[in-house]
Design a protein around this motif. Structure first.
Motif, PDB file in Angstrom:
ATOM      1  N   LEU A   1      13.867  49.070 -21.966  1.00 56.81           N
ATOM      2  CA  LEU A   1      13.112  50.155 -21.343  1.00 56.81           C
ATOM      3  C   LEU A   1      11.747  49.677 -20.858  1.00 56.81           C
ATOM      4  O   LEU A   1      11.079  48.904 -21.542  1.00 56.81           O
ATOM      5  CB  LEU A   1      12.893  51.300 -22.341  1.00 56.81           C
ATOM      6  N   PRO A   2      11.313  50.148 -19.681  1.00 58.72           N
ATOM      7  CA  PRO A   2       9.922  49.889 -19.277  1.00 58.72           C
ATOM      8  C   PRO A   2       8.963  50.368 -20.359  1.00 58.72           C
ATOM      9  O   PRO A   2       9.138  51.440 -20.935  1.00 58.72           O
ATOM     10  CB  PRO A   2       9.769  50.712 -17.993  1.00 58.72           C
ATOM     11  N   THR A   3       7.957  49.563 -20.653  1.00 56.39           N
ATOM     12  CA  THR A   3       7.047  49.855 -21.761  1.00 56.39           C
ATOM     13  C   THR A   3       5.868  50.713 -21.296  1.00 56.39           C
ATOM     14  O   THR A   3       5.620  50.863 -20.095  1.00 56.39           O
ATOM     15  CB  THR A   3       6.508  48.554 -22.358  1.00 56.39           C
ATOM     16  N   TYR A   4       5.131  51.238 -22.271  1.00 59.04           N
ATOM     17  CA  TYR A   4       3.926  52.005 -21.945  1.00 59.04           C
ATOM     18  C   TYR A   4       2.945  51.149 -21.143  1.00 59.04           C
ATOM     19  O   TYR A   4       2.302  51.622 -20.206  1.00 59.04           O
ATOM     20  CB  TYR A   4       3.254  52.486 -23.234  1.00 59.04           C
ATOM     21  N   GLN A   5       2.790  49.893 -21.563  1.00 54.00           N
ATOM     22  CA  GLN A   5       1.860  49.007 -20.877  1.00 54.00           C
ATOM     23  C   GLN A   5       2.219  48.881 -19.406  1.00 54.00           C
ATOM     24  O   GLN A   5       1.340  48.882 -18.531  1.00 54.00           O
ATOM     25  CB  GLN A   5       1.888  47.634 -21.559  1.00 54.00           C
ATOM     26  N   GLU A   6       3.505  48.793 -19.117  1.00 53.20           N
ATOM     27  CA  GLU A   6       3.944  48.661 -17.728  1.00 53.20           C
ATOM     28  C   GLU A   6       3.787  49.972 -16.961  1.00 53.20           C
ATOM     29  O   GLU A   6       3.257  50.006 -15.849  1.00 53.20           O
ATOM     30  CB  GLU A   6       5.408  48.190 -17.707  1.00 53.20           C
ATOM     31  N   MET A   7       4.240  51.078 -17.556  1.00 57.29           N
ATOM     32  CA  MET A   7       4.241  52.356 -16.837  1.00 57.29           C
ATOM     33  C   MET A   7       2.840  52.891 -16.590  1.00 57.29           C
ATOM     34  O   MET A   7       2.562  53.480 -15.533  1.00 57.29           O
ATOM     35  CB  MET A   7       5.065  53.385 -17.613  1.00 57.29           C
ATOM     36  N   LEU A   8       1.927  52.690 -17.554  1.00 58.35           N
ATOM     37  CA  LEU A   8       0.603  53.285 -17.440  1.00 58.35           C
ATOM     38  C   LEU A   8      -0.378  52.431 -16.649  1.00 58.35           C
ATOM     39  O   LEU A   8      -1.376  52.952 -16.141  1.00 58.35           O
ATOM     40  CB  LEU A   8       0.026  53.550 -18.841  1.00 58.35           C
ATOM     41  N   TYR A   9      -0.104  51.136 -16.538  1.00 58.33           N
ATOM     42  CA  TYR A   9      -1.097  50.262 -15.916  1.00 58.33           C
ATOM     43  C   TYR A   9      -0.626  49.577 -14.638  1.00 58.33           C
ATOM     44  O   TYR A   9      -1.451  49.014 -13.916  1.00 58.33           O
ATOM     45  CB  TYR A   9      -1.560  49.201 -16.925  1.00 58.33           C
ATOM     46  N   ILE A  10       0.661  49.606 -14.337  1.00 59.46           N
ATOM     47  CA  ILE A  10       1.136  48.977 -13.102  1.00 59.46           C
ATOM     48  C   ILE A  10       1.437  50.097 -12.106  1.00 59.46           C
ATOM     49  O   ILE A  10       2.445  50.788 -12.204  1.00 59.46           O
ATOM     50  CB  ILE A  10       2.392  48.121 -13.347  1.00 59.46           C
ATOM     51  N   LEU A  11       0.535  50.288 -11.180  1.00 62.46           N
ATOM     52  CA  LEU A  11       0.673  51.396 -10.230  1.00 62.46           C
ATOM     53  C   LEU A  11       0.156  50.961  -8.876  1.00 62.46           C
ATOM     54  O   LEU A  11      -0.893  50.354  -8.773  1.00 62.46           O
ATOM     55  CB  LEU A  11      -0.110  52.619 -10.739  1.00 62.46           C
TER      56      LEU A  11
ATOM     57  N   LYS B   1       7.273  60.144  -1.608  1.00 64.11           N
ATOM     58  CA  LYS B   1       7.009  59.425  -0.360  1.00 64.11           C
ATOM     59  C   LYS B   1       6.124  58.211  -0.596  1.00 64.11           C
ATOM     60  O   LYS B   1       6.164  57.244   0.163  1.00 64.11           O
ATOM     61  CB  LYS B   1       6.346  60.366   0.653  1.00 64.11           C
ATOM     62  N   HIS B   2       5.318  58.271  -1.634  1.00 62.87           N
ATOM     63  CA  HIS B   2       4.427  57.156  -1.969  1.00 62.87           C
ATOM     64  C   HIS B   2       5.014  56.268  -3.064  1.00 62.87           C
ATOM     65  O   HIS B   2       4.287  55.475  -3.677  1.00 62.87           O
ATOM     66  CB  HIS B   2       3.062  57.691  -2.387  1.00 62.87           C
ATOM     67  N   GLY B   3       6.306  56.442  -3.330  1.00 65.71           N
ATOM     68  CA  GLY B   3       6.983  55.579  -4.298  1.00 65.71           C
ATOM     69  C   GLY B   3       6.620  55.857  -5.734  1.00 65.71           C
ATOM     70  O   GLY B   3       6.787  54.997  -6.599  1.00 65.71           O
ATOM     71  N   MET B   4       6.135  57.089  -6.017  1.00 63.68           N
ATOM     72  CA  MET B   4       5.723  57.429  -7.370  1.00 63.68           C
ATOM     73  C   MET B   4       6.420  58.706  -7.822  1.00 63.68           C
ATOM     74  O   MET B   4       7.001  59.431  -7.020  1.00 63.68           O
ATOM     75  CB  MET B   4       4.202  57.632  -7.430  1.00 63.68           C
ATOM     76  N   GLU B   5       6.357  58.961  -9.117  1.00 60.29           N
ATOM     77  CA  GLU B   5       6.846  60.212  -9.674  1.00 60.29           C
ATOM     78  C   GLU B   5       5.658  60.936 -10.296  1.00 60.29           C
ATOM     79  O   GLU B   5       4.865  60.338 -11.032  1.00 60.29           O
ATOM     80  CB  GLU B   5       7.917  59.963 -10.735  1.00 60.29           C
ATOM     81  N   CYS B   6       5.531  62.224  -9.981  1.00 56.76           N
ATOM     82  CA  CYS B   6       4.474  63.049 -10.550  1.00 56.76           C
ATOM     83  C   CYS B   6       5.029  63.756 -11.780  1.00 56.76           C
ATOM     84  O   CYS B   6       6.035  64.470 -11.702  1.00 56.76           O
ATOM     85  CB  CYS B   6       3.987  64.059  -9.514  1.00 56.76           C
ATOM     86  N   LEU B   7       4.372  63.557 -12.924  1.00 55.32           N
ATOM     87  CA  LEU B   7       4.821  64.123 -14.192  1.00 55.32           C
ATOM     88  C   LEU B   7       3.902  65.261 -14.599  1.00 55.32           C
ATOM     89  O   LEU B   7       2.698  65.061 -14.778  1.00 55.32           O
ATOM     90  CB  LEU B   7       4.822  63.056 -15.283  1.00 55.32           C
ATOM     91  N   PHE B   8       4.482  66.448 -14.771  1.00 49.22           N
ATOM     92  CA  PHE B   8       3.706  67.613 -15.194  1.00 49.22           C
ATOM     93  C   PHE B   8       3.934  67.959 -16.660  1.00 49.22           C
ATOM     94  O   PHE B   8       3.362  68.934 -17.149  1.00 49.22           O
ATOM     95  CB  PHE B   8       4.048  68.829 -14.329  1.00 49.22           C
ATOM     96  N   HIS B   9       4.759  67.198 -17.349  1.00 46.60           N
ATOM     97  CA  HIS B   9       4.989  67.472 -18.767  1.00 46.60           C
ATOM     98  C   HIS B   9       3.664  67.415 -19.521  1.00 46.60           C
ATOM     99  O   HIS B   9       2.778  66.613 -19.212  1.00 46.60           O
ATOM    100  CB  HIS B   9       5.964  66.448 -19.346  1.00 46.60           C
TER     101      HIS B   9
ATOM    102  N   LEU C   1       0.913  60.021 -12.875  1.00 46.19           N
ATOM    103  CA  LEU C   1       1.688  59.344 -11.832  1.00 46.19           C
ATOM    104  C   LEU C   1       2.232  58.036 -12.398  1.00 46.19           C
ATOM    105  O   LEU C   1       1.500  57.275 -13.038  1.00 46.19           O
ATOM    106  CB  LEU C   1       0.825  59.043 -10.608  1.00 46.19           C
ATOM    107  N   VAL C   2       3.532  57.790 -12.191  1.00 50.99           N
ATOM    108  CA  VAL C   2       4.140  56.504 -12.542  1.00 50.99           C
ATOM    109  C   VAL C   2       4.972  56.038 -11.361  1.00 50.99           C
ATOM    110  O   VAL C   2       5.442  56.857 -10.549  1.00 50.99           O
ATOM    111  CB  VAL C   2       5.039  56.597 -13.807  1.00 50.99           C
ATOM    112  N   ASP C   3       5.130  54.753 -11.247  1.00 51.81           N
ATOM    113  CA  ASP C   3       5.977  54.232 -10.177  1.00 51.81           C
ATOM    114  C   ASP C   3       7.417  54.678 -10.399  1.00 51.81           C
ATOM    115  O   ASP C   3       7.908  54.702 -11.525  1.00 51.81           O
ATOM    116  CB  ASP C   3       5.900  52.699 -10.138  1.00 51.81           C
ATOM    117  N   ARG C   4       8.105  55.028  -9.337  1.00 48.45           N
ATOM    118  CA  ARG C   4       9.470  55.563  -9.470  1.00 48.45           C
ATOM    119  C   ARG C   4      10.464  54.526  -9.971  1.00 48.45           C
ATOM    120  O   ARG C   4      11.492  54.884 -10.557  1.00 48.45           O
ATOM    121  CB  ARG C   4       9.954  56.144  -8.128  1.00 48.45           C
TER     122      ARG C   4
END
Length: 724
Positions: free
Chosen positions: A714-724, A328-336, A227-230
């Motif tokens: 680009l949003p970084t790994y640190q941001e995408m993986l830890y800011i949720l 609906k919860h402002g996130m994107e579900c990634l199945f990759h 899950l990452v923020d959209r």
């Protein structure tokens, strides 16, 4: 907005996020479970008794579907759906894209007085005709030949899918060409299920079950996802278009502390999970377990076992539901399978068993498996099947996306082997030497704290490095990727089990007919199987380099990539196997091979074009601006007579030069003519595009560590993986 303005705005939006207010106070899960499903209870209430009995005979005993029941079922289904607020019905099918497809039609039909009536006849329920021209067919259909048919699958229940603007009755169907060849994943799954059941029942009759009942395979797929923020998701063109990050430097903190695994579920994520599970319950999907997975931002859901066909349908519906609710919860579900480099990827572990309601699972060993001859025969059939057709199992999980995961220390190796555990390995070792006379028993664990109970222990451990592991009452196929349908692996498992059980039944029938004592015949069969196929049993560390060498010595194939694995589909033994058991004809097998190649080349091609675009239009300009600022600053200092350090300029110039060169190589590779065949295109993608993309990424990831943060786009790994 430019530079990190998008990133900073995304972070502000995440911080300002307010979860949706969703209240279901006082509502028990049991009250909503299956409420939107045309299930057995609904059918029993609404169908005439004779129709209900006929339908249940098909669902529970595999009896041929009586076409005369269609009108009665359609009428009852329509009335039930209308009461649920449905305005349309949809035949839902599963084409070779691996995704879900659906064709919607309105219930309402105009009448002569200008009004409309709700109509839904039996013939409409049974058959539909979506356009088949634009789905992948691997040569089964020409683009100009559009006709394809959907056919009602009575064994998978219809359901109502809710939408704020109106509901839809969804009817699971097969999807075939007008010549009857499978254009989907459901048709071969049903065929393979039928073939496996026939030969399983033969074996059971030899063990004294005069009427064993309809044997089916069961599937319990564990689903991993990120899950990452959209806001971050939409700021990453690679995630948006390819489902994985094609750029991204390793963050200062990854998963090395193991602090995310089974940790406390973040409040926002837990809200998403609870909301999702309620929707799954309404659709009759038995979600059971939820938890944090190993990588930051990674989670897992595990449903309970269901019939393989229903489990496959529910898996597709689960992924669709997750995507919808996450938004609906402002996130994107990634199945990759590998959305983030350097942290664990995601799998979809397929837990497999076979049996029925009366006999239970046929893979339960009991407390003394050495005395449980019936279990040993079915377990031996698995050993034979996996060893003889390991290449097909590897091909069943082959994709460009899963290649990023298999073989790393987060997933099983590409070498297919079986883990039996200490108890069963010991039993089969005894069988190989003559006869099994004992089984390692369960023990107890005294923890040493008076207030804690004495805990029972199993006679063997688990092995997470094994692709096909026995886990107590089932086998867990750990190689499938998180994004793929479970139908593909289950088709292969069912079919190779049909062959293995056919072999077991034939050997036992022949021996008994020749006057051999049945117990002796069983012992001879088990000895033959473990002697011939025991090389596939491996209880050690599948990640070790030694295993790679040992597996080769055992003759086990190591099909490292998709293009190594796909030829297994059209090898003579595979073609003969699938045709013999009525699962695929030769044209259908070739079509699967061609579609696999096409999907591989298309996937890598999209990733290559995104890499070129983002590298050229975002990363390169940001690095040039940073280089320019450093050069201007350096020139100004020297003009002022100040001694200046040029190391920072050199630090960015080197990888910037490498980036320009890598982008030029990638652009040339994309412009090159790969050849005329699907294999040519796939090989070009593997041999030219993937290395060129890797070179671009390597340079870009170095630049991410030296370019000023206010310029990085680009949003970084640190941001995408830890800011949720």
């Amino acid at each position: 907005m430019s530079g990190n303005t998008v990133r900073l705005q995304a972070i502000k939006d995440v911080e300002a996020y307010v979860p949706p207010t969703i209240s279901h106070a006082g509502e028990a899960p049991g009250e909503v479970f299956g409420e939107n499903v045309f299930n057995k209870a609904v059918m029993q209430k609404r169908l005439p008794k004779s129709v209900f009995r006929s339908v249940m005979a098909t669902i529970e005993r595999g009896a041929r579907l009586d076409p005369l029941v269609a009108d009665a079922v359609a009428s009852a289904m329509k009335d039930w759906a209308l009461e649920k607020g449905a305005t349309h019905y949809a035949h839902v099918f599963y084409p070779l894209t691996g995704l879900t497809a659906e064709k919607h039609d309105s219930f309402l039909e105009p009448v002569s007085d200008g009004s409309a009536l709700a109509e839904f006849a039996g013939k409409t329920l049974v058959q539909g005709e979506p356009d088949a021209s634009s789905f992948p067919s691997g040569g089964l259909r020409n683009t100009f030949e559009a006709r394809g048919y959907t056919g009602w699958d009575v064994t998978s229940p219809a359901y109502v899918l809710e939408n704020p603007n109106g509901n839809t009755l969804c009817i699971p169907t097969v999807f075939v060409s007008m010549t009857g060849e499978a254009l989907d994943h459901k048709t071969p799954l049903l065929r393979s299920q039928q073939a496996m059941g026939v030969h399983a029942e033969r074996v059971l009759k030899l063990f004294g079950h005069e009427q064993p009942g309809h044997i089916v395979s069961f599937c319990g797929p564990e689903q991993e996802y990120f899950l990452v923020d959209r806001h971050f998701f939409l700021a990453r063109p690679d995630l948006l278009n390819a489902g994985r990050t094609l750029f991204g430097a390793k963050p200062p903190k990854g998963q090395e502390f193991d602090d995310h695994y089974f940790g406390a579920i973040p409040e926002r994520v837990l809200g998403f999970m609870m909301d999702t599970e309620r929707e799954l319950f309404k659709l009759g999907i038995p979600a059971k377990t939820r938890h944090n997975e190993v990588a930051p931002g990674q989670f897992e859901i595990a449903p309970m076992f269901e019939r393989a066909n229903v489990a496959a349908d529910h898996q597709q519906l689960l992924m669709t539901t997750f995507k919808t609710i996450a938004k609906k919860h402002g996130m994107e579900c990634l199945f990759h399978e590998k959305p983030f480099e350097g942290v664990n990827g995601s799998g979809k572990h397929v837990n497999f068993s076979l049996g029925n309601a009366d006999l239970g699972s046929l893979l339960v060993p009991g407390d003394t498996p050495h005395e449980n001859a019936q279990f040993l025969v079915f377990c031996a059939a698995v050993i034979r099947a996996v060893h003889k057709y390991s290449g097909l199992l590897r091909a069943s999980v082959a994709s460009a996306t899963n290649d990023h995961r298999l073989g790393a220390n987060e997933a099983p190796p590409a070498i297919i082997s079986i883990f039996l555990g200490d108890q069963l390995a010991d039993v089969f070792d005894q069988i190989a030497k003559g006869r099994a006379t004992s089984s390692k028993s369960k023990g107890t664990m005294v923890i040493g704290v008076d207030t804690l109970p004495v805990l029972p222990t199993d006679p063997g451990d688990r092995n997470r490095t094994s692709p096909f592991a026995f886990t107590g009452n089932r086998f867990e196929f750990r190689a499938p990727g998180s994004m793929q349908t479970v139908a593909g692996p289950m088709v292969t498992i069912n079919t190779i089990m049909a062959e293995a059980l056919d072999h077991c039944a034939t050997e036992l029938e022949t021996a008994v007919a020749a006057g051999t004592d049945f117990d002796t015949a069983v012992q001879d069969l088990l000895t033959e199987i473990i002697a011939t196929h025991g090389a596939v049993v491996f209880n050690g560390d599948g990640y070790s380099d030694k295993w790679q060498v040992e597996a080769a010595e055992r003759g086990l194939p190591n099909l490292r990539t998709t293009l190594d694995a796909l030829p297994e589909l059209i090898a003579a033994p595979a073609m003969e196997l699938f045709e013999r058991y009525g699962v695929f004809n030769h044209r259908e097998m070739h079509s699967r091979y061609e579609v696999g190649l096409e999907q591989y080349a298309l996937t890598v091609g999209v990733e290559a074009r995104i890499t070129l675009e983002v590298g050229s239009t975002s990363i390169l300009p940001a690095a040039v601006r940073h280089q320019t600022e450093l050069a201007v600053n350096l020139g100004a200092l020297r003009s002022a007579g100040v001694e200046a350090d040029a190391s920072a300029l050199a630090e960015v110039t080197g990888p910037l030069t490498a980036l320009r060169s890598a982008l030029a190589t990638l652009k040339a590779a994309l412009a090159a003519e790969p050849g005329e065949t699907a294999l040519d295109e796939a090989e070009h993608a593997r041999d030219e595009l993937l290395p060129a993309m890797a070179a671009v990424r390597e340079a870009a990831d170095v630049l991410e560590g030296v370019v000023a943060d206010d310029l990085w786009p680009l949003p970084t790994y640190q941001e995408m993986l830890y800011i949720l």
